[in-house]
Scaffold this motif. Structure first.
Motif, PDB file in Angstrom:
ATOM      1  N   MET A   1       0.852  -1.193   0.000  1.00 29.30           N
ATOM      2  CA  MET A   1       0.000   0.000   0.000  1.00 29.30           C
ATOM      3  C   MET A   1       0.888   1.244   0.000  1.00 29.30           C
ATOM      4  SD  MET A   1      -2.852   1.209   2.845  1.00 29.30           S
ATOM      5  CE  MET A   1      -3.979  -0.124   2.482  1.00 29.30           C
ATOM      6  N   GLN A   2       0.751   2.076  -1.018  1.00 31.36           N
ATOM      7  CA  GLN A   2       1.539   3.308  -1.095  1.00 31.36           C
ATOM      8  C   GLN A   2       0.912   4.385  -0.219  1.00 31.36           C
ATOM      9  OE1 GLN A   2       1.861   4.280  -5.292  1.00 31.36           O
ATOM     10  NE2 GLN A   2       3.927   3.431  -5.330  1.00 31.36           N
ATOM     11  N   THR A   3       1.767   5.106   0.491  1.00 32.81           N
ATOM     12  CA  THR A   3       1.292   6.129   1.420  1.00 32.81           C
ATOM     13  C   THR A   3       2.084   7.410   1.221  1.00 32.81           C
ATOM     14  OG1 THR A   3       0.876   4.368   3.030  1.00 32.81           O
ATOM     15  CG2 THR A   3       0.822   6.617   3.855  1.00 32.81           C
ATOM     16  N   ASN A   4       1.383   8.531   1.205  1.00 35.13           N
ATOM     17  CA  ASN A   4       2.037   9.832   1.094  1.00 35.13           C
ATOM     18  C   ASN A   4       1.704  10.625   2.356  1.00 35.13           C
ATOM     19  OD1 ASN A   4       3.359  12.089   0.150  1.00 35.13           O
ATOM     20  ND2 ASN A   4       1.620  12.800  -1.084  1.00 35.13           N
ATOM     21  N   LEU A   5       2.551  10.488   3.365  1.00 38.23           N
ATOM     22  CA  LEU A   5       2.277  11.104   4.654  1.00 38.23           C
ATOM     23  C   LEU A   5       2.205  12.619   4.563  1.00 38.23           C
ATOM     24  CD1 LEU A   5       4.577   9.121   7.147  1.00 38.23           C
ATOM     25  CD2 LEU A   5       2.193   8.680   6.578  1.00 38.23           C
ATOM     26  N   ALA A   6       1.303  13.203   5.331  1.00 33.53           N
ATOM     27  CA  ALA A   6       1.263  14.661   5.462  1.00 33.53           C
ATOM     28  C   ALA A   6       2.569  15.132   6.085  1.00 33.53           C
ATOM     29  CB  ALA A   6       0.081  15.076   6.331  1.00 33.53           C
ATOM     30  N   ASP A   7       2.955  16.363   5.788  1.00 33.67           N
ATOM     31  CA  ASP A   7       4.263  16.876   6.204  1.00 33.67           C
ATOM     32  C   ASP A   7       4.509  16.747   7.706  1.00 33.67           C
ATOM     33  OD1 ASP A   7       4.887  17.503   3.617  1.00 33.67           O
ATOM     34  OD2 ASP A   7       4.346  19.629   3.782  1.00 33.67           O
ATOM     35  N   HIS A   8       3.460  16.997   8.539  1.00 32.47           N
ATOM     36  CA  HIS A   8       3.698  16.993   9.981  1.00 32.47           C
ATOM     37  C   HIS A   8       3.825  15.582  10.557  1.00 32.47           C
ATOM     38  CE1 HIS A   8      -0.588  17.364   9.062  1.00 32.47           C
ATOM     39  NE2 HIS A   8      -0.864  16.707  10.176  1.00 32.47           N
ATOM     40  N   TYR A   9       3.622  14.534   9.737  1.00 32.32           N
ATOM     41  CA  TYR A   9       3.869  13.164  10.197  1.00 32.32           C
ATOM     42  C   TYR A   9       5.145  12.579   9.609  1.00 32.32           C
ATOM     43  CZ  TYR A   9      -1.003  13.477  11.681  1.00 32.32           C
ATOM     44  OH  TYR A   9      -2.177  13.881  12.269  1.00 32.32           O
ATOM     45  N   LYS A  10       5.656  13.215   8.542  1.00 33.77           N
ATOM     46  CA  LYS A  10       6.887  12.720   7.918  1.00 33.77           C
ATOM     47  C   LYS A  10       8.057  12.813   8.908  1.00 33.77           C
ATOM     48  CE  LYS A  10       5.851  13.654   3.045  1.00 33.77           C
ATOM     49  NZ  LYS A  10       6.158  14.501   1.870  1.00 33.77           N
ATOM     50  N   ASN A  11       8.851  11.756   8.904  1.00 35.40           N
ATOM     51  CA  ASN A  11      10.071  11.693   9.731  1.00 35.40           C
ATOM     52  C   ASN A  11       9.807  11.683  11.233  1.00 35.40           C
ATOM     53  OD1 ASN A  11      11.698  11.785   7.370  1.00 35.40           O
ATOM     54  ND2 ASN A  11      11.447  14.018   7.303  1.00 35.40           N
ATOM     55  N   SER A  12       8.542  11.576  11.636  1.00 38.21           N
ATOM     56  CA  SER A  12       8.254  11.364  13.060  1.00 38.21           C
ATOM     57  C   SER A  12       8.322   9.861  13.339  1.00 38.21           C
ATOM     58  CB  SER A  12       6.864  11.886  13.421  1.00 38.21           C
ATOM     59  OG  SER A  12       5.853  11.099  12.803  1.00 38.21           O
ATOM     60  N   HIS A  13       8.530   9.493  14.600  1.00 34.65           N
ATOM     61  CA  HIS A  13       8.610   8.066  14.931  1.00 34.65           C
ATOM     62  C   HIS A  13       7.300   7.363  14.595  1.00 34.65           C
ATOM     63  CE1 HIS A  13       9.510   4.345  16.971  1.00 34.65           C
ATOM     64  NE2 HIS A  13       8.491   4.511  17.789  1.00 34.65           N
ATOM     65  N   ALA A  14       6.173   7.960  15.021  1.00 36.22           N
ATOM     66  CA  ALA A  14       4.871   7.350  14.756  1.00 36.22           C
ATOM     67  C   ALA A  14       4.617   7.253  13.252  1.00 36.22           C
ATOM     68  CB  ALA A  14       3.762   8.154  15.430  1.00 36.22           C
ATOM     69  N   GLY A  15       4.966   8.313  12.526  1.00 37.88           N
ATOM     70  CA  GLY A  15       4.771   8.322  11.081  1.00 37.88           C
ATOM     71  C   GLY A  15       5.599   7.251  10.390  1.00 37.88           C
ATOM     72  N   ASN A  16       6.855   7.100  10.806  1.00 35.21           N
ATOM     73  CA  ASN A  16       7.730   6.098  10.191  1.00 35.21           C
ATOM     74  C   ASN A  16       7.228   4.680  10.464  1.00 35.21           C
ATOM     75  OD1 ASN A  16       9.419   8.090   9.214  1.00 35.21           O
ATOM     76  ND2 ASN A  16      10.836   7.990  10.934  1.00 35.21           N
ATOM     77  N   VAL A  17       6.796   4.442  11.714  1.00 37.84           N
ATOM     78  CA  VAL A  17       6.278   3.115  12.060  1.00 37.84           C
ATOM     79  C   VAL A  17       5.016   2.824  11.248  1.00 37.84           C
ATOM     80  CG1 VAL A  17       5.229   1.721  13.897  1.00 37.84           C
ATOM     81  CG2 VAL A  17       7.266   3.099  14.384  1.00 37.84           C
ATOM     82  N   ALA A  18       4.102   3.802  11.199  1.00 40.71           N
ATOM     83  CA  ALA A  18       2.852   3.620  10.477  1.00 40.71           C
ATOM     84  C   ALA A  18       3.098   3.391   8.986  1.00 40.71           C
ATOM     85  CB  ALA A  18       1.946   4.829  10.680  1.00 40.71           C
ATOM     86  N   GLU A  19       4.010   4.145   8.411  1.00 41.84           N
ATOM     87  CA  GLU A  19       4.290   4.016   6.981  1.00 41.84           C
ATOM     88  C   GLU A  19       4.844   2.627   6.656  1.00 41.84           C
ATOM     89  OE1 GLU A  19       5.892   6.966   3.532  1.00 41.84           O
ATOM     90  OE2 GLU A  19       7.087   6.888   5.371  1.00 41.84           O
TER      91      GLU A  19
END
Length: 408
Positions: A1-19
């Motif tokens: 599943m391709q995901t394009n995280l919103a800027d405020h989640y990019k490079n965050s720990h939660a964002g990286n785990v979720a991605e």
């Protein structure tokens, strides 16, 4: 599943785990076949695949709504979908991330806020929970039947051995368990004493952190975890071999301390150490099978016993068959019902917050357990015991109590 995280989640720990988790999902839908809420409600958004899409949309910047929150709330976090998923999607981690983000965006109704605040304040604190429980038990005969069934009957404290042994293991006393069912840890101590293993408890250890974490109080849950780590490390340094969990729900959480505290510079390594030595009761006793076989036993042939493996044991900890193996070693056969992989509807505080769904799943589970011809039911988690017992007159207890009573 391709995901394009919103800027405020990019490079965050939660964002990286979720991605990373989202990247493993291939939309196959196998998870829906074993999801209790999807099977019960028939709504794609009340199944893992639908909830994954909801979380993905929020992570990509789409505003969360009350509907989003409601569908995530209705997830039991039983993790049956993880056992089914051929791609190894760690849905449990993803849904916790999603709930935290969504709840930051969507305000709950006042009554929900108060109910959740009460649960996360009272349940983890034994000094608050016990007097409230005792009051409810004293008033039980006066309460309407449907309310009285939710108040567990009083159980007296049973004796624990005072023997000293060279082998020592730590046991988590827990938060609600000592008040509701004090015989569980006492029975565990007696069984281990017969195997020349001494169980010790750290007085400052308490709730594992699951209750507050699952109610979106992540700081409170991590504070509980850190307190336990600080209480257990000195005992491990003094020679304790392992940390034993008699409640499988607590075991799942403590085994994940390493992940939960991985970003904490002071606790990350200590948390990994704690997780690495934490074992479910069944894991330890399965390694002591030959010693168990030498112990004298008394017959349980007059009983037909059904075993309900909690989701936290079979899906959270991925432990299968060990309880049955241990009980069989002392001549106690148990039966499993046809839907033994499906949640009973307890799921921590779920049976309180989502009472209708929890009750439907409980009744369904009990119907299948009764179909085995069971004269008693055993399980491995305090929440499952109370939830199942509230819907049946058939005795429900922890399997270690059955093992203890079978040993002469």
């Amino acid at each position: 599943m391709q995901t394009n995280l919103a800027d405020h989640y990019k490079n965050s720990h939660a964002g990286n785990v979720a991605e990373e988790i989202l990247g493993k999902c291939v939309h196959c839908g196998f998870c829906t076949a074993t999801c209790p809420t999807y099977q019960l409600l028939g709504d794609e958004l009340d199944g893992p695949r639908g909830r994954i899409y909801l979380i993905k949309q929020v992570l990509e910047g789409q505003p969360a709504t009350e509907k989003t929150l409601s569908h995530l709330d209705r997830c039991l976090t039983c993790r049956s979908c993880e056992s089914t998923c051929p791609s190894g999607v760690e849905y449990g981690k993803l849904v916790e991330i999603g709930r935290h983000i969504v709840e930051d965006q969507v305000a709950r109704p006042l009554m929900q806020q108060l109910e959740r605040a009460a649960l996360k304040t009272v349940l983890p604190r034994n000094w608050l929970f016990t007097p409230l429980l005792r009051t409810g038990q004293a008033l039980r005969p006066l309460l309407p039947k449907h309310i009285a069934s939710k108040v567990p009957k009083f159980q007296a404290q049973t004796a624990r051995p005072s023997s000293q042994h060279a082998r020592k293991m730590i046991v988590l006393e827990g938060c609600v368990q000592p008040s509701i069912s004090p015989n569980i840890n006492a029975a565990t101590a007696r069984v281990f004493d017969r195997l020349k293993i001494q169980l010790i408890a750290a007085p400052k250890a308490g709730c594992c952190g699951a209750i507050r974490s699952h109610l979106n109080d992540l700081e409170g849950g991590m504070a509980d975890a850190k307190r336990n780590i600080d209480a257990w490390i000195p005992l491990l340094d003094a020679g304790a071999e392992a940390i034993i969990m008699t409640a499988s729900g607590c075991g799942t959480t403590v085994k994940e301390y390493g992940y939960l505290l991985s970003q904490d510079a002071h606790y990350a390594e200590k948390a990994k150490r704690i997780s690495s030595v934490t074992m479910d009761l069944s894991e330890v006793l399965a390694s002591q099978i030959e010693a168990l076989k030498t112990l004298p036993t008394q017959s349980t042939t007059q009983q037909t016993i059904a075993y309900h493996p909690p989701c936290s044991l079979q899906h959270g900890q991925k432990i299968h068959g060990k309880t049955e193996q241990v009980l069989a070693a002392v001549g106690i056969p148990v039966k499993r019902c046809t839907d033994s992989h499906i949640c009973c509807g307890s799921a921590g505080t779920y049976s309180i917050l989502q009472a209708d769904i929890g009750r439907s799943l409980r009744d369904q589970k009990l119907q299948h357990l009764h179909a085995t011809g069971a004269t008693s039911i055993v399980t491995a988690n305090i929440g499952c015991i109370g939830h199942l017992q509230s819907g049946t007159d058939t005795p429900v207890q922890h399997w270690i109590e059955l093992l203890d009573s079978a040993l002469a």
